[in-house]
Design a protein around this motif. Structure first.
Motif, PDB file in Angstrom:
ATOM      1  N   THR A 351      44.933  43.214  46.575  1.00 37.87           N
ATOM      2  CA  THR A 351      44.684  41.826  46.988  1.00 37.87           C
ATOM      3  C   THR A 351      44.610  40.898  45.774  1.00 37.87           C
ATOM      4  O   THR A 351      44.217  41.310  44.674  1.00 37.87           O
ATOM      5  CB  THR A 351      43.358  41.716  47.771  1.00 37.87           C
ATOM      6  OG1 THR A 351      42.268  42.037  46.897  1.00 37.87           O
ATOM      7  CG2 THR A 351      43.371  42.668  48.953  1.00 37.87           C
ATOM      8  N   LEU A 352      44.972  39.616  46.010  1.00 40.02           N
ATOM      9  CA  LEU A 352      44.999  38.641  44.916  1.00 40.02           C
ATOM     10  C   LEU A 352      43.610  38.376  44.330  1.00 40.02           C
ATOM     11  O   LEU A 352      43.451  38.353  43.105  1.00 40.02           O
ATOM     12  CB  LEU A 352      45.653  37.346  45.391  1.00 40.02           C
ATOM     13  CG  LEU A 352      45.798  36.249  44.331  1.00 40.02           C
ATOM     14  CD1 LEU A 352      46.631  36.732  43.157  1.00 40.02           C
ATOM     15  CD2 LEU A 352      46.402  34.990  44.938  1.00 40.02           C
ATOM     16  N   PRO A 353      42.565  38.149  45.142  1.00 38.41           N
ATOM     17  CA  PRO A 353      41.234  37.900  44.553  1.00 38.41           C
ATOM     18  C   PRO A 353      40.764  39.053  43.667  1.00 38.41           C
ATOM     19  O   PRO A 353      40.198  38.828  42.588  1.00 38.41           O
ATOM     20  CB  PRO A 353      40.343  37.716  45.775  1.00 38.41           C
ATOM     21  CG  PRO A 353      41.263  37.233  46.840  1.00 38.41           C
ATOM     22  CD  PRO A 353      42.538  37.964  46.608  1.00 38.41           C
ATOM     23  N   GLU A 354      41.000  40.278  44.106  1.00 39.27           N
ATOM     24  CA  GLU A 354      40.584  41.434  43.301  1.00 39.27           C
ATOM     25  C   GLU A 354      41.398  41.500  42.004  1.00 39.27           C
ATOM     26  O   GLU A 354      40.868  41.835  40.938  1.00 39.27           O
ATOM     27  CB  GLU A 354      40.781  42.724  44.092  1.00 39.27           C
ATOM     28  CG  GLU A 354      39.811  42.891  45.254  1.00 39.27           C
ATOM     29  CD  GLU A 354      40.073  44.166  46.040  1.00 39.27           C
ATOM     30  OE1 GLU A 354      39.128  44.672  46.657  1.00 39.27           O
ATOM     31  OE2 GLU A 354      41.224  44.663  46.015  1.00 39.27           O
ATOM     32  N   LEU A 355      42.688  41.142  42.098  1.00 39.56           N
ATOM     33  CA  LEU A 355      43.549  41.144  40.925  1.00 39.56           C
ATOM     34  C   LEU A 355      43.077  40.110  39.900  1.00 39.56           C
ATOM     35  O   LEU A 355      43.017  40.384  38.696  1.00 39.56           O
ATOM     36  CB  LEU A 355      44.992  40.858  41.343  1.00 39.56           C
ATOM     37  CG  LEU A 355      46.032  40.846  40.215  1.00 39.56           C
ATOM     38  CD1 LEU A 355      46.157  42.220  39.573  1.00 39.56           C
ATOM     39  CD2 LEU A 355      47.388  40.388  40.739  1.00 39.56           C
ATOM     40  N   GLU A 356      42.729  38.920  40.393  1.00 41.26           N
ATOM     41  CA  GLU A 356      42.263  37.856  39.501  1.00 41.26           C
ATOM     42  C   GLU A 356      40.955  38.256  38.799  1.00 41.26           C
ATOM     43  O   GLU A 356      40.804  38.075  37.593  1.00 41.26           O
ATOM     44  CB  GLU A 356      42.072  36.568  40.291  1.00 41.26           C
ATOM     45  CG  GLU A 356      43.383  35.975  40.818  1.00 41.26           C
ATOM     46  CD  GLU A 356      43.155  34.801  41.754  1.00 41.26           C
ATOM     47  OE1 GLU A 356      44.092  34.022  41.978  1.00 41.26           O
ATOM     48  OE2 GLU A 356      42.007  34.660  42.259  1.00 41.26           O
ATOM     49  N   GLN A 357      40.027  38.803  39.587  1.00 46.08           N
ATOM     50  CA  GLN A 357      38.734  39.197  39.014  1.00 46.08           C
ATOM     51  C   GLN A 357      38.892  40.323  37.998  1.00 46.08           C
ATOM     52  O   GLN A 357      38.297  40.301  36.908  1.00 46.08           O
ATOM     53  CB  GLN A 357      37.781  39.628  40.143  1.00 46.08           C
ATOM     54  CG  GLN A 357      36.334  39.841  39.708  1.00 46.08           C
ATOM     55  CD  GLN A 357      35.637  38.546  39.322  1.00 46.08           C
ATOM     56  OE1 GLN A 357      36.043  37.467  39.763  1.00 46.08           O
ATOM     57  NE2 GLN A 357      34.618  38.637  38.489  1.00 46.08           N
ATOM     58  N   ALA A 358      39.713  41.300  38.326  1.00 44.85           N
ATOM     59  CA  ALA A 358      39.937  42.428  37.412  1.00 44.85           C
ATOM     60  C   ALA A 358      40.616  41.973  36.126  1.00 44.85           C
ATOM     61  O   ALA A 358      40.299  42.455  35.025  1.00 44.85           O
ATOM     62  CB  ALA A 358      40.768  43.502  38.106  1.00 44.85           C
ATOM     63  N   ALA A 359      41.559  41.022  36.240  1.00 47.08           N
ATOM     64  CA  ALA A 359      42.253  40.519  35.052  1.00 47.08           C
ATOM     65  C   ALA A 359      41.280  39.811  34.117  1.00 47.08           C
ATOM     66  O   ALA A 359      41.319  39.988  32.887  1.00 47.08           O
ATOM     67  CB  ALA A 359      43.375  39.585  35.464  1.00 47.08           C
ATOM     68  N   LEU A 360      40.377  38.998  34.697  1.00 50.18           N
ATOM     69  CA  LEU A 360      39.391  38.299  33.866  1.00 50.18           C
ATOM     70  C   LEU A 360      38.432  39.276  33.192  1.00 50.18           C
ATOM     71  O   LEU A 360      38.062  39.107  32.032  1.00 50.18           O
ATOM     72  CB  LEU A 360      38.605  37.307  34.717  1.00 50.18           C
ATOM     73  CG  LEU A 360      39.282  35.964  35.020  1.00 50.18           C
ATOM     74  CD1 LEU A 360      38.312  35.050  35.759  1.00 50.18           C
ATOM     75  CD2 LEU A 360      39.747  35.285  33.752  1.00 50.18           C
ATOM     76  N   GLU A 361      38.007  40.288  33.925  1.00 53.59           N
ATOM     77  CA  GLU A 361      37.104  41.282  33.336  1.00 53.59           C
ATOM     78  C   GLU A 361      37.777  42.022  32.182  1.00 53.59           C
ATOM     79  O   GLU A 361      37.138  42.329  31.167  1.00 53.59           O
ATOM     80  CB  GLU A 361      36.645  42.267  34.414  1.00 53.59           C
ATOM     81  CG  GLU A 361      35.681  41.645  35.418  1.00 53.59           C
ATOM     82  CD  GLU A 361      35.290  42.616  36.524  1.00 53.59           C
ATOM     83  OE1 GLU A 361      35.853  43.730  36.535  1.00 53.59           O
ATOM     84  OE2 GLU A 361      34.437  42.259  37.352  1.00 53.59           O
ATOM     85  N   SER A 362      39.060  42.271  32.312  1.00 58.37           N
ATOM     86  CA  SER A 362      39.796  42.929  31.234  1.00 58.37           C
ATOM     87  C   SER A 362      39.876  42.034  29.994  1.00 58.37           C
ATOM     88  O   SER A 362      39.686  42.490  28.863  1.00 58.37           O
ATOM     89  CB  SER A 362      41.205  43.294  31.706  1.00 58.37           C
ATOM     90  OG  SER A 362      41.152  44.206  32.789  1.00 58.37           O
ATOM     91  N   LEU A 363      40.155  40.755  30.209  1.00 59.39           N
ATOM     92  CA  LEU A 363      40.203  39.812  29.088  1.00 59.39           C
ATOM     93  C   LEU A 363      38.829  39.664  28.427  1.00 59.39           C
ATOM     94  O   LEU A 363      38.710  39.610  27.204  1.00 59.39           O
ATOM     95  CB  LEU A 363      40.681  38.443  29.571  1.00 59.39           C
ATOM     96  CG  LEU A 363      42.186  38.287  29.801  1.00 59.39           C
ATOM     97  CD1 LEU A 363      42.484  36.927  30.408  1.00 59.39           C
ATOM     98  CD2 LEU A 363      42.937  38.442  28.486  1.00 59.39           C
ATOM     99  N   ASN A 364      37.808  39.588  29.270  1.00 59.44           N
ATOM    100  CA  ASN A 364      36.443  39.465  28.755  1.00 59.44           C
ATOM    101  C   ASN A 364      36.072  40.655  27.873  1.00 59.44           C
ATOM    102  O   ASN A 364      35.471  40.507  26.809  1.00 59.44           O
ATOM    103  CB  ASN A 364      35.467  39.332  29.932  1.00 59.44           C
ATOM    104  CG  ASN A 364      34.031  39.136  29.462  1.00 59.44           C
ATOM    105  OD1 ASN A 364      33.317  40.087  29.234  1.00 59.44           O
ATOM    106  ND2 ASN A 364      33.630  37.871  29.339  1.00 59.44           N
ATOM    107  N   GLN A 365      36.456  41.843  28.323  1.00 62.96           N
ATOM    108  CA  GLN A 365      36.167  43.056  27.564  1.00 62.96           C
ATOM    109  C   GLN A 365      36.982  43.110  26.270  1.00 62.96           C
ATOM    110  O   GLN A 365      36.466  43.483  25.205  1.00 62.96           O
ATOM    111  CB  GLN A 365      36.482  44.291  28.431  1.00 62.96           C
ATOM    112  CG  GLN A 365      36.217  45.629  27.744  1.00 62.96           C
ATOM    113  CD  GLN A 365      34.741  45.852  27.491  1.00 62.96           C
ATOM    114  OE1 GLN A 365      33.890  45.278  28.179  1.00 62.96           O
ATOM    115  NE2 GLN A 365      34.424  46.663  26.490  1.00 62.96           N
ATOM    116  N   ALA A 366      38.237  42.713  26.335  1.00 60.61           N
ATOM    117  CA  ALA A 366      39.112  42.798  25.165  1.00 60.61           C
ATOM    118  C   ALA A 366      38.742  41.777  24.092  1.00 60.61           C
ATOM    119  O   ALA A 366      38.750  42.081  22.898  1.00 60.61           O
ATOM    120  CB  ALA A 366      40.564  42.600  25.585  1.00 60.61           C
ATOM    121  N   LEU A 367      38.398  40.555  24.510  1.00 61.38           N
ATOM    122  CA  LEU A 367      38.125  39.485  23.557  1.00 61.38           C
ATOM    123  C   LEU A 367      36.650  39.360  23.196  1.00 61.38           C
ATOM    124  O   LEU A 367      36.302  38.643  22.256  1.00 61.38           O
ATOM    125  CB  LEU A 367      38.618  38.144  24.124  1.00 61.38           C
ATOM    126  CG  LEU A 367      40.116  38.058  24.429  1.00 61.38           C
ATOM    127  CD1 LEU A 367      40.465  36.704  25.025  1.00 61.38           C
ATOM    128  CD2 LEU A 367      40.929  38.305  23.171  1.00 61.38           C
TER     129      LEU A 367
END
Length: 397
Positions: A351-367
Motif C-alpha cells: 500500500t502507498l501509505p505504508e510505502l511512504e512511511q517506510a521510505a521516510l523511516e529509511s531516510l531517517n535512519q540513513a541520515l
C-alpha cells in the motif's frame, strides 16, 4: 639600582607561575643616614632563598592591572601626582608594597614574565626619564642572566620533554587502537604539566560544532557530555593564525573562546592551553582538530609548556586525521547497508501509505536526522498536506 636612584628600598620579585603570585627574592635598603660623608655607605642586601608561600607574596588577582602592564613590557611608575595605573589599582599595589612611590620594570625573557625589579619610597617622588631608563636596563640585564643560572635545569627539562614527545610518536606509529594512543598522550602530558583535564576535539563543519574525540578528567569529577559549539569568527581566526598553543590564565578574566566559556566553567576549568592539530594552520584553513589541556585553578603557562603542547598536538593531528577518515568510511558503509536493507523492505510493501512511511523511516535512519516529512499536493492545488512523518525527538513532535 639602589645606589644610583637612592630610594628607600630596592627589590627583585620573582613570579611563581603555577600559583600566580610574586615573592620577594632579594632586596636592599638605603644605608643609614648617619654614615660619614667621606665614606660612601653601601646598601644592605637581604636575599631570600626559595619561593615564599602565596600568603606572603603578591597574588596576581589582587594586582591584575599591574600584572598586565608588566606582561606588555611597560614600566609602572607611582609617585607624586603621577601613576601609570588606574587609581584603584595604584592604591592596592601601594598597600601591598607599603610605599608611597615606586618604579617597577618587568623582567621578561622570550615574552615570558620572570618577575620585576622595583624601587620603593616612603614619600611621594617624581620619576624622571633617566630613572626609568636605568631601571629598565637593569631589569633587562637580569633577564639575560637568568637563563644561564638555570641552564642545567633547562637542559634536563628539554630532555624529559623530548622523551615525552618520542613516547607519543611511538604510540601513534605502533598502536592500532586510537583511543589507547590518546590515553598514553593524555597521561604523559598531564603528568608533565600537572594538569587535570585533556581533550581532543574533532571539527564537525556540517553540524557547526566540535565533537569530543577523547577526554580525560579527574576521577569523580564531571566530564564534558556535549559537543562544544562553533567558535565566533574572531576566535576562529585567532586559532587559524596561531603558530602554537593559545594560553588562557584565568577564564574569569579572559574573553577568548567566548562560546566555550559557559560549558568549561561549569566543569570547573579556570585556565587552559588550546592548540590546533593542523601542522601548518592558516587563517583560511579549516581547523580539523584541537587539543586542550585544562586546569581547575588560574595559572600561567611557560613558553616550554606551550611549545610541548604544540608538538604533541601536531603529532596527534596525524592520528586524528586517520581516525576521522575511518569514521567517514564507517558511516558511508553503514549508509550503504541501511539503503540496501531499505530497498529490500520497500519491495515487499503493497500500500502507498505504508510505502511512504517506510521510505521516510529509511531516510531517517540513513541520515540520522531528527525529522523527516513527506509533503504532497495535487496539480494546481493551493494547499499541501503532510502525508508521512518520522521524528524521534520531542522538539519536533
Amino acid at each position: 639600582v639602589q645606589t644610583y636612584l637612592t630610594p628607600d628600598r630596592t627589590s627583585i620579585y620573582w613570579f611563581e607561575q603555577e600559583h600566580r603570585f610574586f615573592w620577594r627574592r632579594v632586596g636592599c635598603t638605603a644605608p643609614p643616614t648617619h654614615t660619614s660623608r667621606t665614606k660612601r655607605a653601601q646598601p644592605t642586601i637581604t636575599p631570600t632563598f626559595g619561593a615564599a608561600d602565596a600568603s606572603a607574596g603578591i597574588a596576581v588577582q589582587d594586582v591584575s592591572s599591574f600584572y598586565d602592564t608588566l606582561l606588555a613590557d611597560q614600566l609602572v611608575a607611582v609617585g607624586e601626582s603621577q601613576s601609570s595605573l588606574k587609581a584603584g589599582a595604584t592604591t592596592v599595589l601601594a598597600q601591598h608594597i607599603q610605599a608611597r612611590s615606586l618604579l617597577a620594570a618587568p623582567i621578561l625573557f622570550q615574552d615570558e614574565l620572570l618577575g620585576f625589579l622595583i624601587t620603593e619610597g616612603d614619600e611621594p617622588r617624581i620619576w624622571n626619564d633617566d630613572d626609568k631608563d636605568y631601571i629598565h636596563s637593569a631589569a633587562q640585564l637580569i633577564a639575560l642572566a637568568t637563563p644561564l643560572a638555570n641552564m642545567e635545569q633547562t637542559i634536563h627539562q628539554v630532555r624529559l620533554d623530548q622523551q615525552l614527545t618520542a613516547t607519543v610518536a611511538r604510540a601513534i606509529c605502533d598502536e592500532t587502537d586510537w583511543q589507547l594512543t590518546l590515553k598514553t598522550a593524555a597521561e604523559q602530558l598531564c603528568q608533565r604539566l600537572a594538569t587535570e583535564r585533556f581533550l581532543v576535539l574533532a571539527s564537525e563543519p556540517d553540524l557547526a560544532n566540535y565533537d569530543i574525540a577523547y577526554q580525560m578528567h579527574p576521577h569523580g569529577r564531571q566530564q564534558l557530555r556535549h559537543r562544544l559549539p562553533q567558535l565566533n569568527d574572531v576566535d576562529q581566526r585567532m586559532l587559524g593564525k596561531s603558530l602554537g598553543a593559545i594560553a588562557i590564565e584565568n577564564f574569569d578574566e579572559d574573553l577568548k573562546l567566548l562560546a566555550w566559556r559557559e560549558p568549561l566553567l561549569a566543569l570547573g576549568v579556570k585556565s587552559l592551553l588550546v592548540c590546533p592539530t593542523t601542522l601548518k594552520p592558516t587563517a583560511t584553513d579549516a581547523i580539523e582538530g584541537l587539543v586542550i589541556v585544562a586546569h581547575a585553578m588560574p595559572r600561567s603557562w611557560t613558553r616550554a609548556e606551550r611549545e610541548l603542547v604544540k608538538v604533541v598536538a601536531q603529532q596527534l593531528g596525524i592520528g586524528l586525521n586517520q581516525w576521522q577518515m575511518q569514521q567517514r568510511l564507517t558511516q558511508q558503509q553503514q549508509m550503504q547497508i541501511n539503503l540496501q536493507w531499505a530497498m529490500r523492505s520497500l519491495q515487499t510493501i503493497q500500500t502507498l501509505p505504508e510505502l511512504e512511511q517506510a521510505a521516510l523511516e529509511s531516510l531517517n535512519q540513513a541520515l540520522q536526522v531528527p525529522l523527516a516529512l513527506l509533503v504532497t499536493w495535487a496539480p494546481q492545488a493551493e494547499t499541501a498536506q503532510i502525508s508521512a512523518c518520522v521524528t524521534k525527538t520531542k522538539h519536533f513532535q
